[in-house]
Design an enzyme around this catalytic site. Structure first.
Site, short mmCIF file in Angstrom:
data_model
loop_
_atom_site.label_atom_id
_atom_site.label_comp_id
_atom_site.label_asym_id
_atom_site.label_seq_id
_atom_site.Cartn_x
_atom_site.Cartn_y
_atom_site.Cartn_z
N ASP A 136 49.05 46.12 37.09
CA ASP A 136 47.53 46.42 37.68
C ASP A 136 46.67 45.46 36.94
O ASP A 136 46.72 45.03 35.89
CB ASP A 136 47.26 47.88 37.59
CG ASP A 136 46.20 48.41 37.96
OD1 ASP A 136 45.48 47.88 39.13
OD2 ASP A 136 45.38 49.10 37.35
N ASP B 118 42.68 46.08 36.72
CA ASP B 118 41.68 46.60 36.10
C ASP B 118 42.14 47.83 35.26
O ASP B 118 43.01 48.83 35.73
CB ASP B 118 40.66 47.20 37.07
CG ASP B 118 39.20 47.67 36.48
OD1 ASP B 118 38.97 47.38 35.28
OD2 ASP B 118 38.49 48.35 37.26
N GLY C 44 42.52 53.90 39.97
CA GLY C 44 43.58 53.55 40.91
C GLY C 44 43.59 53.67 42.26
O GLY C 44 44.40 53.59 43.04
N ARG D 60 38.41 51.66 47.12
CA ARG D 60 36.79 51.87 47.33
C ARG D 60 36.63 52.94 48.27
O ARG D 60 35.80 54.01 48.03
CB ARG D 60 36.09 50.56 47.81
CG ARG D 60 34.89 50.51 47.60
CD ARG D 60 34.19 49.48 48.36
NE ARG D 60 34.68 48.11 47.90
CZ ARG D 60 34.80 46.88 48.39
NH1 ARG D 60 34.19 46.99 49.54
NH2 ARG D 60 35.51 46.11 48.01
N SER E 104 42.35 46.55 44.29
CA SER E 104 41.03 46.02 44.46
C SER E 104 41.08 44.59 45.61
O SER E 104 41.68 43.75 45.48
CB SER E 104 40.37 45.42 43.33
OG SER E 104 39.26 44.84 43.27
N ASN F 65 38.60 42.78 45.10
CA ASN F 65 37.71 41.70 44.45
C ASN F 65 38.84 41.16 43.25
O ASN F 65 38.30 40.43 42.28
CB ASN F 65 36.58 42.51 43.68
CG ASN F 65 35.58 43.06 44.51
OD1 ASN F 65 34.93 42.15 45.24
ND2 ASN F 65 35.34 44.35 44.52
N ASP G 184 47.77 52.13 34.44
CA ASP G 184 47.06 52.93 33.64
C ASP G 184 46.49 54.15 34.34
O ASP G 184 45.65 54.78 33.73
CB ASP G 184 45.80 52.23 33.00
CG ASP G 184 44.63 51.96 34.12
OD1 ASP G 184 44.98 51.52 35.16
OD2 ASP G 184 43.44 51.96 33.84
#
Length: 216
Positions: free
Chosen positions: A9, A11, A46, A49, A116, A118, A170
């Site tokens: 992952d 972020d 996780g 958006r 994401s 991004n 995470d």
């Protein structure tokens, strides 16, 4: 344990932009008069958006039109991307860089599996845009975690079977996604305490004592 590949992952594992997300969502919530705090923010880990927005709107006190939701999501992303634009390779910890290079030296193929949209921008800002063997992100999937789609796509790009790969996550949603996809799920951070995790590490460098690669 020997693995052909590890899917990370982004972020919360490779880098930490959690506070950027919080500040961006907080700005939107304040603008619309919606209660929002760190406790609510923890539920967004996780999560995509749009699904994050739905969680925030649970405290909105009224229903919102599709147009309003779209506008909120876009405004949040603009604020968030403004924070990301200030990131540099210096935001990547030496421990993370050393761990990734050590795993590559062992012949382990490395990928990013992130919900994401991004992810590409973040990797570029960190100087990692060409480092990983594969990247699967939110621009390529229709179902977010805990659905395993993003991890399965990463494995497909790596041309490895899920049973030969580990996922480092995470968030509980990410661990669940990894398990559903047939991967060995390694929890870090808050996910290290998630009972469904197959393995647990307290810091990224702990992978070096857990994971062996094809060359070892």
């Amino acid at each position: 344990m020997k693995f052909e590949a590890i899917i990370f992952d982004l972020d919360g594992v490779i880098c930490h932009t959690d506070n950027f997300h919080y500040l961006a969502w907080k700005a939107i919530a304040d603008q619309y008069g919606i209660p929002f705090d760190r406790m609510v923010n923890d539920r967004l880990r996780g999560v995509s958006r749009r699904d994050s927005l739905e969680i925030i709107l649970e405290n909105g006190g009224r229903s919102y039109s599709e147009e309003e939701k779209q506008r909120m999501a876009e405004e949040k992303n603009e604020i968030y991307r403004g924070f990301l634009a200030e990131m540099t390779p210096g935001d990547l910890s030496p421990e993370t860089w050393e761990t990734l290079n050590a795993l590559k030296a062992r012949g382990v193929r490395l990928a990013i599996g992130s919900s994401s949209k991004n992810a590409g921008l973040i990797l570029s800002r960190l100087g990692l845009e060409s480092f990983f063997d594969a990247v699967a992100d939110g621009t390529e999937i229709s179902r977010s975690k805990p659905d395993p789609e993003v991890f399965l796509l990463a494995a497909e790009k790596l041309r490895v079977s899920p049973r030969c790969a580990a996922v480092v996550e995470d968030a509980a949603a990410g661990i669940e996604a990894a398990k559903r996809g047939g991967f060995y799920a390694i929890g870090i951070g808050s996910a290290a305490g998630y009972e469904a995790s197959d393995g647990r590490i307290s810091r990224l460098s702990d992978l070096l004592s857990v994971v062996q690669g094809p060359l070892l």
